[in-house]
Enzyme design. Structure first.
Site, PDB file in Angstrom:
ATOM      1  N   HIS A 146     -11.759   8.362   9.904  1.00  0.00           N
ATOM      2  CA  HIS A 146     -12.645   7.268   9.482  1.00  0.00           C
ATOM      3  C   HIS A 146     -13.957   7.218  10.271  1.00  0.00           C
ATOM      4  CE1 HIS A 146      -9.652   6.021   6.746  1.00  0.00           C
ATOM      5  NE2 HIS A 146      -8.911   5.287   7.559  1.00  0.00           N
ATOM      6  N   HIS A 217     -11.580  -0.387   3.700  1.00  0.00           N
ATOM      7  CA  HIS A 217     -10.205  -0.338   4.183  1.00  0.00           C
ATOM      8  C   HIS A 217      -9.582  -1.735   4.245  1.00  0.00           C
ATOM      9  CE1 HIS A 217      -6.655   1.191   6.019  1.00  0.00           C
ATOM     10  NE2 HIS A 217      -7.189   2.300   6.507  1.00  0.00           N
ATOM     11  N   GLU A 355      -7.206   2.971  -0.837  1.00  0.00           N
ATOM     12  CA  GLU A 355      -8.600   3.313  -0.587  1.00  0.00           C
ATOM     13  C   GLU A 355      -9.092   4.364  -1.581  1.00  0.00           C
ATOM     14  OE1 GLU A 355      -8.736   4.107   3.928  1.00  0.00           O
ATOM     15  OE2 GLU A 355      -6.633   3.943   3.330  1.00  0.00           O
TER      16      GLU A 355
END
Length: 390
Positions: A146, A217, A355
């Site tokens: 991420h 997220h 996601e």
């Protein structure tokens, strides 16, 4: 529904925080306060802070039906999302904290966050563009997750609210940030439509060839924050294949059929039914933490990615996207170390994430769709989370 969302929310005395610096509080009665899933008051002053020389705040979107979504520009985070259940009662379907400090100090950095530059994992924190190898900050064992150690979830975005239903967030990720090349100008527009949709529009441009794979997220529990595990949620994912992973959750570079495996959600199934099966892929993720290869099922002019229903609330969330993949995460690493808005802890598997994304480790997987963004071109993608109740 015969009763409008507007009247439902008004009757429940729901918070309507203006996107300004005026301190605002909600009020909840004693009965609601005793309910662990009751809508919790948000105090805008708890979101007003200075981080890295920039001011944070709370922003609330409202549609004409009275549905509400609260954001903070710290990490571009979705803090709260109020949706009516099958009985018309407002339910906060997104877990999160009641202050910026809650997000800053959380042991889980991704609650509700806008993710970038690259959502999901990149193997060993390395990739090659035009023959040059780039080394990223690693923050998930040997891999980058991420965006790195200071991904977009830790930055303060510039925020503008042009109308009661829209929030525009912008951020300049400078050349070399977390090891990525190019100055990346990012714009994310969150909007709450009158069709009870939370719409996410992402745009980005660069002055040097780079990678870009943006997502959000949010952690959802459609029965409400504090309502217990999500294992009874009914899930359908419109994907015949997924991308198997190694023990570090990096894809093996191939697609595998879901048929005959615990990963088959082509027809509605409860999340908990097969999650404890003796399966190497489930063991690798400690449950579901895998990318699904979407079929391209049509809906709203996009791909219909998934449908999930809260077993207690009757709330249904349909996800549509222009992305090729969907990461399903069943909250396997939640460890009861953080306290949410209503006082409940982030217990094991009490929230899930779905996601929309390009595939993990795409820069190192030539068979996956490309995530390369070149100068002169615009990264542009949209996803929609649509809510109803049955």
């Amino acid at each position: 529904m015969k009763q409008s969302l507007k009247s439902i929310f008004a009757a429940a005395s729901i918070l309507a925080v203006a996107a300004c610096n005026t301190p605002t509080k909600t009020n909840t009665d004693d009965a609601a306060a005793a309910d662990s899933t009751a809508v919790v008051q948000l105090d805008s002053t708890k979101f007003q802070k200075e981080i890295d020389g920039k001011k944070t705040n709370l922003y609330v979107l409202k549609n004409k039906n009275g549905m509400q979504a609260a954001f903070t520009n710290y990490g571009g985070r979705l803090v709260s999302l109020l949706v009516p259940d099958s009985a018309g009662k407002p339910v906060d379907v997104v877990v999160g904290f009641d202050s910026v400090d809650g997000f800053v100090n959380s042991t889980e950095p991704y609650f509700g966050a806008t993710i970038g530059r690259y959502g999901n994992r990149i193997a060993k924190g390395k990739f090659t563009l035009d023959g040059k190898q780039y080394t990223l900050a690693t923050n998930n064992g040997q891999n980058t997750l991420h965006g790195g150690k200071k991904g977009f979830q830790y930055v303060v975005w510039d925020a503008a609210q042009p109308d009661p239903q829209t929030l525009v967030l912008t951020y300049l990720s400078k050349d070399g940030e977390e090891g990525y090349p190019g100055n990346l100008n990012v714009k994310v527009t969150y909007s709450l439509t009158d069709d009870n949709e939370l719409k996410m529009d992402y745009e980005a441009t660069t002055d040097k060839k780079t990678l870009c794979n943006l997502t959000n997220h949010a952690f959802f529990n459609l029965n409400g924050e504090g309502s217990g595990p999500i294992l009874g949620h009914l899930l359908q994912i419109y994907a015949d294949q997924y991308t198997p992973v190694d023990t570090t959750l990096i894809p093996l570079g191939k697609h595998a059929d879901v048929k005959g495996t615990p990963f088959d959600f082509t027809t509605p199934e409860t999340i908990g039914k097969r999650i404890e099966e003796d399966n190497d892929q489930l063991k690798a993720g400690k449950g579901y933490d895998h990318n699904y290869v979407l079929n391209g099922t049509e809906g709203l002019g996009m791909t219909h990615a998934a449908t999930v229903k809260g077993d207690k609330s009757g709330i249904v969330m349909d996800i549509y996207t222009q992305e090729p993949g969907l990461q399903f995460y069943s909250g396997n690493f939640m460890q009861s170390k953080n306290v949410f808005k209503g006082g409940a802890k982030d217990d094991f598997r009490t929230a899930l994430a779905l996601e929309t994304q390009h595939f993990p480790d795409s820069p190192n997987q030539p068979g996956f769709p490309s995530t390369v963004l070149e100068p002169g071109k615009t990264y542009k993608t949209s996803s929609v989370y649509r809510f109803s109740a049955k």
